[in-house]
Design a protein around this motif. Structure first.
Motif, mmCIF file in Angstrom:
data_model
loop_
_atom_site.group_PDB
_atom_site.id
_atom_site.type_symbol
_atom_site.label_atom_id
_atom_site.label_comp_id
_atom_site.label_asym_id
_atom_site.label_seq_id
_atom_site.Cartn_x
_atom_site.Cartn_y
_atom_site.Cartn_z
ATOM 1 N N VAL A 4 0.872 -1.160 0.000
ATOM 2 C CA VAL A 4 0.000 0.000 0.000
ATOM 3 C C VAL A 4 0.915 1.217 0.000
ATOM 4 C CG1 VAL A 4 -1.718 1.335 1.274
ATOM 5 C CG2 VAL A 4 -1.854 -1.169 1.238
ATOM 6 N N VAL A 5 0.715 2.130 -0.938
ATOM 7 C CA VAL A 5 1.555 3.320 -1.069
ATOM 8 C C VAL A 5 0.738 4.544 -0.694
ATOM 9 C CG1 VAL A 5 2.907 4.757 -2.650
ATOM 10 C CG2 VAL A 5 2.961 2.261 -2.877
ATOM 11 N N THR A 6 1.306 5.405 0.140
ATOM 12 C CA THR A 6 0.638 6.645 0.531
ATOM 13 C C THR A 6 1.510 7.828 0.142
ATOM 14 O OG1 THR A 6 1.597 6.621 2.772
ATOM 15 C CG2 THR A 6 -0.505 5.485 2.461
ATOM 16 N N PHE A 7 0.902 9.009 0.043
ATOM 17 C CA PHE A 7 1.618 10.194 -0.436
ATOM 18 C C PHE A 7 1.162 11.420 0.333
ATOM 19 C CE2 PHE A 7 1.544 13.739 -3.716
ATOM 20 C CZ PHE A 7 2.887 14.070 -3.562
ATOM 21 N N GLY A 8 2.102 12.150 0.914
ATOM 22 C CA GLY A 8 1.744 13.373 1.611
ATOM 23 C C GLY A 8 2.849 13.885 2.517
ATOM 24 N N GLU A 9 2.588 15.016 3.135
ATOM 25 C CA GLU A 9 3.581 15.688 3.980
ATOM 26 C C GLU A 9 3.658 15.056 5.364
ATOM 27 O OE1 GLU A 9 5.071 20.200 5.033
ATOM 28 O OE2 GLU A 9 2.956 19.907 4.533
ATOM 29 N N ILE A 10 4.862 14.974 5.889
ATOM 30 C CA ILE A 10 5.104 14.589 7.276
ATOM 31 C C ILE A 10 5.645 15.813 8.010
ATOM 32 C CG2 ILE A 10 6.523 13.184 8.831
ATOM 33 C CD1 ILE A 10 6.437 10.974 6.709
ATOM 34 N N ALA A 44 1.698 -0.873 8.392
ATOM 35 C CA ALA A 44 2.918 -1.635 8.648
ATOM 36 C C ALA A 44 2.821 -2.345 9.992
ATOM 37 C CB ALA A 44 4.135 -0.712 8.614
ATOM 38 N N ARG A 45 2.257 -1.677 10.982
ATOM 39 C CA ARG A 45 2.074 -2.278 12.303
ATOM 40 C C ARG A 45 1.108 -3.456 12.239
ATOM 41 N NH1 ARG A 45 4.278 -3.161 17.277
ATOM 42 N NH2 ARG A 45 2.757 -2.915 18.965
ATOM 43 N N LEU A 46 0.148 -3.383 11.306
ATOM 44 C CA LEU A 46 -0.836 -4.455 11.133
ATOM 45 C C LEU A 46 -0.336 -5.573 10.222
ATOM 46 C CD1 LEU A 46 -4.030 -2.232 10.721
ATOM 47 C CD2 LEU A 46 -3.378 -3.564 12.757
ATOM 48 N N GLY A 47 0.892 -5.430 9.708
ATOM 49 C CA GLY A 47 1.488 -6.488 8.909
ATOM 50 C C GLY A 47 1.305 -6.349 7.411
ATOM 51 N N ILE A 48 0.812 -5.198 6.943
ATOM 52 C CA ILE A 48 0.649 -4.952 5.511
ATOM 53 C C ILE A 48 1.859 -4.155 5.011
ATOM 54 C CG2 ILE A 48 -0.765 -3.843 3.736
ATOM 55 C CD1 ILE A 48 -2.187 -6.180 5.030
ATOM 56 N N PRO A 49 2.571 -4.628 3.996
ATOM 57 C CA PRO A 49 3.698 -3.855 3.465
ATOM 58 C C PRO A 49 3.233 -2.462 3.032
ATOM 59 C CG PRO A 49 3.677 -6.061 2.522
ATOM 60 C CD PRO A 49 2.380 -5.905 3.268
#
Length: 336
Positions: A4-10, A44-49
């Motif tokens: 799963v790819v996400t996009f945005g400001e940190i 990621a914590r739930l085990g999904i790349p």
């Protein structure tokens, strides 16, 4: 499993310890967060790349922010390091009848100055199964909105599921384009959207029908009619009893029927920032894992409820902890 790819400001988050007010404190605690990135870290914590795409300043603060998400298991290999400024926000956590308060300091950040050509979405999305973005990303700058537009176009061509939390933040839209002109085109490319009644009105001029008994369902039906690619509209129904006590219900319209979950009482709230991000992360996890939409929505709202008990922007709950809540154990009893 594909990413799963996400996009945005940190951004860097700076908060007084405990429930101190800004005027009381002589120290600030540092954490990092951003709506889209919080989703990646929760997954990621739930085990999904999960991978997150962003732009940080090319300095120690940018490196520290990137490493904070790497430690949570997020693939940050597509990060661009250019520019000089990391966006900041300051959070004063409220209690009881005193509301929490946020002050933003994000103008001219490295992410706001991101150029679309810096990102090769064909390469970034080649191993992806899902792409997620938020309305905050599109609000930051015209170039960030264009990069999001480019990503959605590539994702659609590659057959990747696209989701968005439309998340209208009126005060962020300062670069000359109106949200009402930008967001409809972006939402047209989505399969799943998180959209409240208020956001539907503000962004798309969609209001509940006068004779409806279910305002959300009425709005969601109109959204699906206007944006045929959208298959599901989801949201949480939040009852704010105080800053320390909320009641949360998951709601969804899937194009044919309205679905809702049981309500979860959350008291006392430790930190509600990121609750919506935990919700969509939980829904993505549930959609990829469980056989029914009801199960996915129930997992999502339970994950969001648990996030309210965790300090920081990111939901650090495990699958087992969320499933324990789904199973009806909300006692919080000591585990030995």
């Amino acid at each position: 499993m594909k990413q799963v790819v996400t996009f945005g400001e940190i951004m860097m988050r700076l908060s007084p310890p405990l429930n101190y007010r800004f005027i009381q404190t002589d120290s600030l605690e540092i954490t990092y967060g951003g709506g889209d990135a919080n989703v990646a870290a929760s997954l990621a914590r739930l085990g999904i790349p999960a991978a997150h795409v962003t732009c940080f300043p090319d300095n120690e603060l940018g490196q520290a922010a990137a490493q904070s998400f790497q430690r949570l298991g997020v693939d940050m290999s597509h990060t661009v390091f250019r520019g000089e400024r990391l966006g900041l926000y300051f959070l004063e956590v409220g209690a009881s009848m005193r509301a929490s308060k946020i002050v933003y300091d994000r103008f001219n950040s490295a992410f706001a100055n991101l150029q679309p050509e810096w990102l090769n979405w064909e390469e970034i999305l080649k191993d992806a199964q899902w792409f997620h973005w938020t309305g905050i990303t599109a609000a930051v700058s015209a170039t960030a909105a264009q990069a999001c537009r480019d990503a959605i176009k590539v994702a659609r061509r590659l057959g990747i599921t696209v989701s968005a939390d439309v998340n209208y933040r009126r005060n962020l839209w300062q670069y000359g384009q109106k949200a009402q002109d930008v967001m409809p085109e972006l939402v047209e490319g989505c399969d799943v959207i998180v959209c409240t009644e208020g956001d539907a009105d503000d962004l798309f001029g969609i209001k509940p029908e006068a004779d409806t008994s279910n305002r959300f369902e009425s709005v969601a039906k109109q959204l699906v009619q206007r944006f045929p690619q959208v298959q599901k509209v989801i949201a949480t129904n939040r009852e704010t009893l105080s800053a320390s006590h909320n009641r949360l219900t998951g709601i969804m319209f899937n194009g044919q029927e309205y679905i809702e979950t049981q309500a979860y009482d959350i008291v006392p709230i430790v930190d509600r920032i990121g609750g919506g991000d935990a919700f969509i992360a939980g829904f993505i996890y549930g959609s990829l894992t469980y056989p029914t939409e009801q199960a996915a929505l129930t997992f999502a709202v339970a994950a969001s409820a648990l996030k309210h008990t965790i300090h920081g922007d990111v939901n650090l709950a495990t699958v087992a902890e969320v499933e324990q809540v789904v199973g009806g154990d909300t006692s919080g009893r000591l585990l030995r």
